[in-house]
Write a protein that holds these residues in place. Structure first.
Motif, PDB file in Angstrom:
ATOM      1  N   UNK A 131       0.853  -1.166   0.000  1.00  0.00           N
ATOM      2  CA  UNK A 131       0.000   0.000   0.000  1.00  0.00           C
ATOM      3  C   UNK A 131       0.895   1.224   0.000  1.00  0.00           C
ATOM      4  N   UNK A 132       0.880   1.991  -1.046  1.00  0.00           N
ATOM      5  CA  UNK A 132       1.702   3.186  -1.130  1.00  0.00           C
ATOM      6  C   UNK A 132       0.983   4.214  -1.980  1.00  0.00           C
ATOM      7  N   UNK A 133      -0.149   4.725  -1.473  1.00  0.00           N
ATOM      8  CA  UNK A 133      -0.918   5.682  -2.248  1.00  0.00           C
ATOM      9  C   UNK A 133      -0.759   7.081  -1.672  1.00  0.00           C
ATOM     10  N   UNK A 134      -0.924   8.095  -2.524  1.00  0.00           N
ATOM     11  CA  UNK A 134      -0.756   9.491  -2.155  1.00  0.00           C
ATOM     12  C   UNK A 134      -2.049  10.025  -1.547  1.00  0.00           C
ATOM     13  N   UNK A 135      -1.922  10.752  -0.438  1.00  0.00           N
ATOM     14  CA  UNK A 135      -3.083  11.295   0.260  1.00  0.00           C
ATOM     15  C   UNK A 135      -2.686  12.658   0.829  1.00  0.00           C
ATOM     16  N   UNK A 136      -3.634  13.575   0.958  1.00  0.00           N
ATOM     17  CA  UNK A 136      -3.338  14.917   1.439  1.00  0.00           C
ATOM     18  C   UNK A 136      -3.890  15.122   2.847  1.00  0.00           C
ATOM     19  N   UNK A 141      -0.508  19.069   2.521  1.00  0.00           N
ATOM     20  CA  UNK A 141       0.726  18.527   1.968  1.00  0.00           C
ATOM     21  C   UNK A 141       0.488  17.075   1.584  1.00  0.00           C
ATOM     22  N   UNK A 142       1.171  16.608   0.550  1.00  0.00           N
ATOM     23  CA  UNK A 142       1.021  15.198   0.154  1.00  0.00           C
ATOM     24  C   UNK A 142       1.819  14.273   1.058  1.00  0.00           C
ATOM     25  N   UNK A 143       1.246  13.123   1.364  1.00  0.00           N
ATOM     26  CA  UNK A 143       1.891  12.083   2.158  1.00  0.00           C
ATOM     27  C   UNK A 143       1.665  10.746   1.462  1.00  0.00           C
ATOM     28  N   UNK A 144       2.577   9.807   1.672  1.00  0.00           N
ATOM     29  CA  UNK A 144       2.388   8.433   1.188  1.00  0.00           C
ATOM     30  C   UNK A 144       1.990   7.575   2.368  1.00  0.00           C
ATOM     31  N   UNK A 145       0.883   6.843   2.229  1.00  0.00           N
ATOM     32  CA  UNK A 145       0.422   5.960   3.291  1.00  0.00           C
ATOM     33  C   UNK A 145       1.344   4.757   3.371  1.00  0.00           C
TER      34      UNK A 145
END
Length: 78
Positions: A1-6, A70-74
């Motif tokens: 699981x490596x999706x971009x989330x704000x 800001x964008x983060x990777x889960x």
């Protein structure tokens, strides 16, 4: 699981430089705060050595765009 989330960085529950410590803290938080949403361990896009814990309910989408996001990777979801 490596999706971009704000997220708004101010909504972070905790901040760590050790991934394993962040995961342990997220697990403890989830056990102590029985909520419907998930607790997420995320990795910042700017610093690969910094991990934050957020509640999934604090995700910023097009429906609730407020403040500085800001964008983060889960990295891990509980």
């Amino acid at each position: 699981m490596d999706n971009l989330i704000f997220f708004n960085p101010g909504d972070s529950i905790a901040n760590f430089h050790d991934y394993d410590e962040a995961v342990r803290s997220a697990q403890i938080y989830r056990e102590n705060h029985q909520q419907d949403g998930h607790v997420l361990v995320v990795k910042g896009m700017e610093s690969q050595k910094q991990f934050d814990i957020f509640l999934s309910d604090n995700e910023i989408s097009h429906d609730n765009e407020l403040g500085n996001s800001k964008p983060y990777k889960v990295s891990k979801k509980f």
